[in-house]
Design an enzyme around this catalytic site. Sequence first.
Site, PDB file in Angstrom:
ATOM      1  N   ASN A 136      -4.824   6.071  -1.247  1.00  0.00           N
ATOM      2  CA  ASN A 136      -3.927   6.452   0.273  1.00  0.00           C
ATOM      3  C   ASN A 136      -3.169   8.114  -0.279  1.00  0.00           C
ATOM      4  O   ASN A 136      -3.085   8.344   0.984  1.00  0.00           O
ATOM      5  CB  ASN A 136      -3.129   5.350   0.519  1.00  0.00           C
ATOM      6  CG  ASN A 136      -3.291   4.667   1.290  1.00  0.00           C
ATOM      7  OD1 ASN A 136      -4.277   4.121   1.868  1.00  0.00           O
ATOM      8  ND2 ASN A 136      -2.685   2.942   1.301  1.00  0.00           N
TER       9      ASN A 136
ATOM     10  N   HIS B 246      -3.309  -3.612  -5.360  1.00  0.00           N
ATOM     11  CA  HIS B 246      -3.446  -2.802  -4.358  1.00  0.00           C
ATOM     12  C   HIS B 246      -4.855  -3.034  -3.699  1.00  0.00           C
ATOM     13  O   HIS B 246      -5.811  -2.633  -3.974  1.00  0.00           O
ATOM     14  CB  HIS B 246      -3.313  -1.732  -4.070  1.00  0.00           C
ATOM     15  CG  HIS B 246      -3.854  -1.259  -2.770  1.00  0.00           C
ATOM     16  ND1 HIS B 246      -3.076   1.014  -3.179  1.00  0.00           N
ATOM     17  CD2 HIS B 246      -2.928  -1.326  -1.523  1.00  0.00           C
ATOM     18  CE1 HIS B 246      -3.962   0.604  -1.260  1.00  0.00           C
ATOM     19  NE2 HIS B 246      -3.693  -0.744  -0.874  1.00  0.00           N
TER      20      HIS B 246
ATOM     21  N   GLU C 276      -6.902  -1.264  -7.256  1.00  0.00           N
ATOM     22  CA  GLU C 276      -5.835  -0.709  -7.800  1.00  0.00           C
ATOM     23  C   GLU C 276      -4.597  -1.481  -8.350  1.00  0.00           C
ATOM     24  O   GLU C 276      -3.571  -1.973  -7.917  1.00  0.00           O
ATOM     25  CB  GLU C 276      -5.109   0.285  -6.910  1.00  0.00           C
ATOM     26  CG  GLU C 276      -5.668   1.262  -6.069  1.00  0.00           C
ATOM     27  CD  GLU C 276      -5.122   2.657  -5.233  1.00  0.00           C
ATOM     28  OE1 GLU C 276      -5.793   3.254  -5.263  1.00  0.00           O
ATOM     29  OE2 GLU C 276      -4.659   1.809  -4.535  1.00  0.00           O
TER      30      GLU C 276
ATOM     31  N   SER D  65       0.732  -1.342   0.639  1.00  0.00           N
ATOM     32  CA  SER D  65       0.130  -0.579   0.026  1.00  0.00           C
ATOM     33  C   SER D  65       1.158   1.700   0.136  1.00  0.00           C
ATOM     34  O   SER D  65       0.645   2.295  -0.298  1.00  0.00           O
ATOM     35  CB  SER D  65      -1.255  -0.296   1.252  1.00  0.00           C
ATOM     36  OG  SER D  65       0.144  -0.009   2.666  1.00  0.00           O
TER      37      SER D  65
END
Length: 331
Positions: A236, A186, A198, A165
């Site tokens: 993120n 991800h 992702e 991540s």
Amino acid sequence: LRPNYSPRIPTMLSAARVFSTRALPRARVAFFSTTSPVSLKNVTILGGGLMGNGITQVTAQAGYNVTMVDVSEELLAKSHANISKTILKGYKKKIEKGAITEADAKKETEDVMSRIKSLVSAEEAASNADLIIEAVPENLPLKQKIFASLDKVAPKDCIFTSNTSSLPIKDIQATSNRGDKFAGLHFFNPVPMMKLLEVVNGPETSEATYNTLCEYGKNVGKTTVKCKDTPGFIVNRLLVPYLFEAIRLVERGDASKEDVDTAMKLGCGYPMGPFTLADVVGLDTCKSILDGWHAAYPDMEVFTPSPSLNELVAAGKLGMKTGEGFYSYKK
């Protein structure tokens, strides 16, 4: 970020969905590409923790043959039990409504579990893999060591991916010799519930690899988004600075954490405010991610560490998992 587990990634809460057992769909070419995705059959998952369990579950439910790898038979047995329990639990409402009998739910669960085998040897698990998904702790040397070893034994056409991540894909792939077949996948926690995946292209990721991973994502019930190998990828990269900007706002004395949380819930429609979310994620996880970004990009103000969060982490107040973070959760 992942709630209550370090190092993992955070997720907003969403309505649960458990995928029914179904045959593996035929691969189809994405409309935006003339490069056909490669057919996948055998998938190896490295790591039987929270994320590894979820990835194993949805992959087996999609019809793939899955090999889950962890460091001991005991941990693998625990993972198998957790996955089986989670799948069966997903049928609870259907059973209550009479849409499926308890016997049929158990049978379907058994069918899914029959496609999952366990090994403590990553090399053995990689020997016939079409796709490897690494979901071990966020430790760059560990990930590099794993892929350096597997690069020697995995089939030449096997695709390597990491569920990282926060670590750069280019750094993780540095010890392998298959940059064109290396990417980030991800997932978000809890994997069976969260719809997003992702797909992160490294500097050498081929179009065929990208299309294959998008097809895999579709098959396991996810909506895929494409991102370059940038810190935090999409979610993120936006979420972590948001959390820290909220913390800085309170550090400046501009508002209280309670009012910030209320404002973001009622003003933006978020299910929880940034301080509650940080506590759910784990303050140590938030700190670890930002510290890594700050070390790599010291001149970017958005990655500046937070004194108040550092103090909480140093005091062992890590959020919900320890009973106290920005808020107290002690009964």
